[in-house]
Write a protein that holds these residues in place. Structure first.
Motif, PDB file in Angstrom:
ATOM      1  N   GLY A  58      21.867   9.847 -15.220  1.00  0.00           N
ATOM      2  CA  GLY A  58      22.307   8.526 -15.642  1.00  0.00           C
ATOM      3  C   GLY A  58      22.236   7.492 -14.543  1.00  0.00           C
ATOM      4  O   GLY A  58      21.893   7.781 -13.386  1.00  0.00           O
ATOM      5  N   VAL A  59      22.561   6.255 -14.910  1.00  0.00           N
ATOM      6  CA  VAL A  59      22.517   5.097 -14.013  1.00  0.00           C
ATOM      7  C   VAL A  59      23.846   4.361 -14.110  1.00  0.00           C
ATOM      8  O   VAL A  59      24.392   4.186 -15.202  1.00  0.00           O
ATOM      9  CB  VAL A  59      21.349   4.159 -14.395  1.00  0.00           C
ATOM     10  CG1 VAL A  59      21.475   2.803 -13.706  1.00  0.00           C
ATOM     11  CG2 VAL A  59      20.008   4.806 -14.056  1.00  0.00           C
ATOM     12  N   ASP A  60      24.364   3.944 -12.965  1.00  0.00           N
ATOM     13  CA  ASP A  60      25.637   3.206 -12.930  1.00  0.00           C
ATOM     14  C   ASP A  60      25.424   1.695 -12.916  1.00  0.00           C
ATOM     15  O   ASP A  60      26.189   0.945 -13.520  1.00  0.00           O
ATOM     16  CB  ASP A  60      26.436   3.611 -11.692  1.00  0.00           C
ATOM     17  CG  ASP A  60      26.763   5.089 -11.669  1.00  0.00           C
ATOM     18  OD1 ASP A  60      27.598   5.517 -12.484  1.00  0.00           O
ATOM     19  OD2 ASP A  60      26.163   5.816 -10.849  1.00  0.00           O
ATOM     20  N   VAL A  61      24.392   1.248 -12.179  1.00  0.00           N
ATOM     21  CA  VAL A  61      24.124  -0.186 -12.041  1.00  0.00           C
ATOM     22  C   VAL A  61      22.636  -0.415 -12.286  1.00  0.00           C
ATOM     23  O   VAL A  61      21.784   0.270 -11.704  1.00  0.00           O
ATOM     24  CB  VAL A  61      24.495  -0.708 -10.636  1.00  0.00           C
ATOM     25  CG1 VAL A  61      24.108  -2.190 -10.489  1.00  0.00           C
ATOM     26  CG2 VAL A  61      25.988  -0.523 -10.374  1.00  0.00           C
ATOM     27  N   TYR A  62      22.333  -1.370 -13.157  1.00  0.00           N
ATOM     28  CA  TYR A  62      20.945  -1.781 -13.369  1.00  0.00           C
ATOM     29  C   TYR A  62      20.795  -3.222 -12.922  1.00  0.00           C
ATOM     30  O   TYR A  62      21.475  -4.116 -13.436  1.00  0.00           O
ATOM     31  CB  TYR A  62      20.549  -1.638 -14.835  1.00  0.00           C
ATOM     32  CG  TYR A  62      19.190  -2.238 -15.161  1.00  0.00           C
ATOM     33  CD1 TYR A  62      18.112  -2.090 -14.289  1.00  0.00           C
ATOM     34  CD2 TYR A  62      18.976  -2.948 -16.341  1.00  0.00           C
ATOM     35  CE1 TYR A  62      16.873  -2.647 -14.573  1.00  0.00           C
ATOM     36  CE2 TYR A  62      17.730  -3.495 -16.642  1.00  0.00           C
ATOM     37  CZ  TYR A  62      16.692  -3.343 -15.752  1.00  0.00           C
ATOM     38  OH  TYR A  62      15.466  -3.891 -16.028  1.00  0.00           O
ATOM     39  N   PHE A  63      19.909  -3.469 -11.959  1.00  0.00           N
ATOM     40  CA  PHE A  63      19.586  -4.824 -11.516  1.00  0.00           C
ATOM     41  C   PHE A  63      18.310  -5.225 -12.235  1.00  0.00           C
ATOM     42  O   PHE A  63      17.222  -4.751 -11.920  1.00  0.00           O
ATOM     43  CB  PHE A  63      19.393  -4.860  -9.996  1.00  0.00           C
ATOM     44  CG  PHE A  63      19.447  -6.248  -9.424  1.00  0.00           C
ATOM     45  CD1 PHE A  63      18.377  -7.121  -9.563  1.00  0.00           C
ATOM     46  CD2 PHE A  63      20.578  -6.696  -8.756  1.00  0.00           C
ATOM     47  CE1 PHE A  63      18.428  -8.401  -9.052  1.00  0.00           C
ATOM     48  CE2 PHE A  63      20.635  -7.982  -8.232  1.00  0.00           C
ATOM     49  CZ  PHE A  63      19.556  -8.830  -8.375  1.00  0.00           C
TER      50      PHE A  63
ATOM     51  N   VAL B 167      25.328  -4.024 -15.731  1.00  0.00           N
ATOM     52  CA  VAL B 167      23.974  -4.561 -15.703  1.00  0.00           C
ATOM     53  C   VAL B 167      24.035  -5.973 -15.148  1.00  0.00           C
ATOM     54  O   VAL B 167      24.723  -6.832 -15.703  1.00  0.00           O
ATOM     55  CB  VAL B 167      23.339  -4.570 -17.104  1.00  0.00           C
ATOM     56  CG1 VAL B 167      21.938  -5.180 -17.039  1.00  0.00           C
ATOM     57  CG2 VAL B 167      23.281  -3.157 -17.677  1.00  0.00           C
ATOM     58  N   ALA B 168      23.319  -6.211 -14.046  1.00  0.00           N
ATOM     59  CA  ALA B 168      23.210  -7.550 -13.467  1.00  0.00           C
ATOM     60  C   ALA B 168      21.935  -8.186 -14.012  1.00  0.00           C
ATOM     61  O   ALA B 168      20.822  -7.792 -13.646  1.00  0.00           O
ATOM     62  CB  ALA B 168      23.166  -7.466 -11.944  1.00  0.00           C
ATOM     63  N   LEU B 169      22.092  -9.146 -14.907  1.00  0.00           N
ATOM     64  CA  LEU B 169      20.959  -9.791 -15.573  1.00  0.00           C
ATOM     65  C   LEU B 169      20.467 -10.944 -14.710  1.00  0.00           C
ATOM     66  O   LEU B 169      20.981 -12.057 -14.776  1.00  0.00           O
ATOM     67  CB  LEU B 169      21.377 -10.286 -16.955  1.00  0.00           C
ATOM     68  CG  LEU B 169      21.838  -9.206 -17.947  1.00  0.00           C
ATOM     69  CD1 LEU B 169      22.448  -9.841 -19.182  1.00  0.00           C
ATOM     70  CD2 LEU B 169      20.678  -8.299 -18.324  1.00  0.00           C
ATOM     71  N   CYS B 170      19.451 -10.648 -13.897  1.00  0.00           N
ATOM     72  CA  CYS B 170      18.935 -11.627 -12.945  1.00  0.00           C
ATOM     73  C   CYS B 170      17.743 -12.388 -13.491  1.00  0.00           C
ATOM     74  O   CYS B 170      17.610 -13.586 -13.286  1.00  0.00           O
ATOM     75  CB  CYS B 170      18.562 -10.911 -11.642  1.00  0.00           C
ATOM     76  SG  CYS B 170      17.856 -11.981 -10.384  1.00  0.00           S
TER      77      CYS B 170
ATOM     78  N   LEU C  12      29.727  -0.799 -21.562  1.00  0.00           N
ATOM     79  CA  LEU C  12      28.944  -1.400 -20.489  1.00  0.00           C
ATOM     80  C   LEU C  12      29.300  -2.874 -20.304  1.00  0.00           C
ATOM     81  O   LEU C  12      29.758  -3.537 -21.238  1.00  0.00           O
ATOM     82  CB  LEU C  12      27.444  -1.294 -20.793  1.00  0.00           C
ATOM     83  CG  LEU C  12      26.878   0.098 -21.088  1.00  0.00           C
ATOM     84  CD1 LEU C  12      25.370  -0.003 -21.322  1.00  0.00           C
ATOM     85  CD2 LEU C  12      27.197   1.068 -19.959  1.00  0.00           C
ATOM     86  N   THR C  13      29.041  -3.376 -19.107  1.00  0.00           N
ATOM     87  CA  THR C  13      29.141  -4.803 -18.822  1.00  0.00           C
ATOM     88  C   THR C  13      27.749  -5.328 -18.538  1.00  0.00           C
ATOM     89  O   THR C  13      27.090  -4.873 -17.606  1.00  0.00           O
ATOM     90  CB  THR C  13      30.046  -5.066 -17.604  1.00  0.00           C
ATOM     91  OG1 THR C  13      31.358  -4.580 -17.872  1.00  0.00           O
ATOM     92  CG2 THR C  13      30.113  -6.552 -17.298  1.00  0.00           C
ATOM     93  N   LEU C  14      27.279  -6.265 -19.363  1.00  0.00           N
ATOM     94  CA  LEU C  14      25.999  -6.948 -19.138  1.00  0.00           C
ATOM     95  C   LEU C  14      26.344  -8.380 -18.750  1.00  0.00           C
ATOM     96  O   LEU C  14      26.886  -9.143 -19.555  1.00  0.00           O
ATOM     97  CB  LEU C  14      25.127  -6.934 -20.397  1.00  0.00           C
ATOM     98  CG  LEU C  14      24.375  -5.647 -20.730  1.00  0.00           C
ATOM     99  CD1 LEU C  14      25.324  -4.532 -21.147  1.00  0.00           C
ATOM    100  CD2 LEU C  14      23.342  -5.900 -21.826  1.00  0.00           C
ATOM    101  N   ARG C  15      26.021  -8.748 -17.511  1.00  0.00           N
ATOM    102  CA  ARG C  15      26.487 -10.025 -16.979  1.00  0.00           C
ATOM    103  C   ARG C  15      25.331 -10.810 -16.374  1.00  0.00           C
ATOM    104  O   ARG C  15      24.696 -10.361 -15.425  1.00  0.00           O
ATOM    105  CB  ARG C  15      27.560  -9.776 -15.923  1.00  0.00           C
ATOM    106  CG  ARG C  15      28.238 -11.014 -15.385  1.00  0.00           C
ATOM    107  CD  ARG C  15      29.378 -10.590 -14.490  1.00  0.00           C
ATOM    108  NE  ARG C  15      29.999 -11.689 -13.801  1.00  0.00           N
ATOM    109  CZ  ARG C  15      30.923 -11.557 -12.849  1.00  0.00           C
ATOM    110  NH1 ARG C  15      31.313 -10.329 -12.488  1.00  0.00           N
ATOM    111  NH2 ARG C  15      31.446 -12.596 -12.259  1.00  0.00           N
TER     112      ARG C  15
END
Length: 341
Positions: free
Chosen positions: A223-228, A249-252, A277-280
């Protein structure tokens, strides 16, 4: 004593692109330089930036981000140049400044609109061009996106898309230094080797080798904890499928959709609900208060020789449009910049 230039050359947007931009959408135009008014600087640009997000503003219906670039105008971009004339308090002739009026040989800069110009000082191993990369807004984007938005903790697994671009290449290194396991997504096997051997990613996926929604689960087995996220689209869908409960998830960016109005979003969005999840989303200016902290961090790494900061350099304004198109096609490694003077 140098003579003040009376003309300059600039890149104008002359047509809104339909899909991937064409060089005919841009024109190199020579124009007269007007006299300065109070509160203005005349800057001779040395380096100007080309960035994926500029493509968003080349869409006349680009609502919700920033206003579309006007036809016949110079697309705003970050630039580093020397002050040639000043009628703005706090700035002297000879100062090197970072400002947001690039894509031209000379810029008239003021405090009105956009971001405030900053005096920058190269020192030690920090070069002028680094202020368009780790010591500038891309550095702040990587730093704030990973630590403030992604809330990365040691021992976690990070997935980075666009991992050898101007921002992604910094995120990979930051995450590795913070004690994370790093999975990188890139567009060629050569870039995959660079991501692992030079940037320090533990694993690198070439998304052209198959469907990222199949490739990522085969690597992120725990799994993945942080997606940039620099890509959006299928990459975001793939990441949601492997995110651990409570992941962030850091939505850049969403470069996969910049040249198309019909790129679909993730089809598995309900998993974000099911997994908590948090998608920000974020833009760098939202974290401008972290600029000095980011600069101190990256400046220290550069001075100790601990940061890989590649640049794809385009020589001169005449080749800027081609370099911009190439960047959107994924030809760049690291930050794409134009050497003006």
């Amino acid at each position: 004593m140098s003579t003040r230039p009376i003309t300059t050359r600039e890149i104008q947007l002359v047509a809104y692109p339909d899909g991937l931009p064409a060089e005919s959408d841009f024109a190199v135009v020579e124009r007269d330089l007007p006299a300065l008014r109070d509160g203005q600087l005349l800057v001779g640009n040395r380096w100007v930036s080309i960035d994926p997000a500029q493509r968003v503003r080349m869409n006349p219906a680009a609502a919700g981000y920033l206003p579309a670039f006007a036809l016949g105008a110079v697309p705003a971009s970050w630039a580093v140049g020397m002050v040639l004339e000043s009628r703005l308090a706090g700035f002297e002739v000879g100062d090197l400044v970072l400002h947001n009026a690039g894509w031209q040989e000379h810029s008239i800069v003021s405090l009105a609109g956009g971001r405030k110009p900053r005096v920058v000082v190269p020192s030690g191993r920090i070069r002028e061009v680094d202020f368009l990369g780790p010591m500038g807004w891309p550095g702040l984007t990587a730093y704030a996106g990973l630590f403030d938005v992604g809330e990365l903790r040691p021992g976690e697994t990070v997935f980075v898309s666009g991992a050898v671009g101007g921002v992604g290449s910094l995120v990979v290194q930051l995450a590795r230094r913070a004690g994370a396991r790093v999975i990188a997504s890139v567009g060629s096997r050569e870039k995959a080797r660079f991501a692992v051997e030079d940037l320090g990613a533990h694993e690198a996926i070439c998304y052209r080798d198959g469907d990222i929604r199949d490739l990522l689960p085969a690597v992120a087995t725990k799994g993945v904890d942080v997606y940039f996220d620099n890509v959006g689209g299928d990459h975001l869908e793939a990441a949601i499928s492997v995110m651990r409960p409570g992941g962030r998830v850091a939505l850049c960016g969403a470069v996969s959709s910049y040249n198309s109005a019909g790129t679909p979003g993730p089809s598995n969005l309900f998993l974000a609900t099911a997994k908590g999840l948090t998608l920000r989303g974020f833009l760098a200016w939202m974290y401008e208060h972290r600029f000095e902290r980011s600069n101190a961090y990256f400046g220290g790494l550069i001075d100790e020789g601990g940061l890989v900061s590649p640049h794809t350099i385009i020589e001169g304004l005449d080749d800027l449009a081609g370099g911009f198109i190439g960047m959107l096609k994924g030809s760049n490694v690291g930050k794409a910049v134009v050497r003006v003077g």
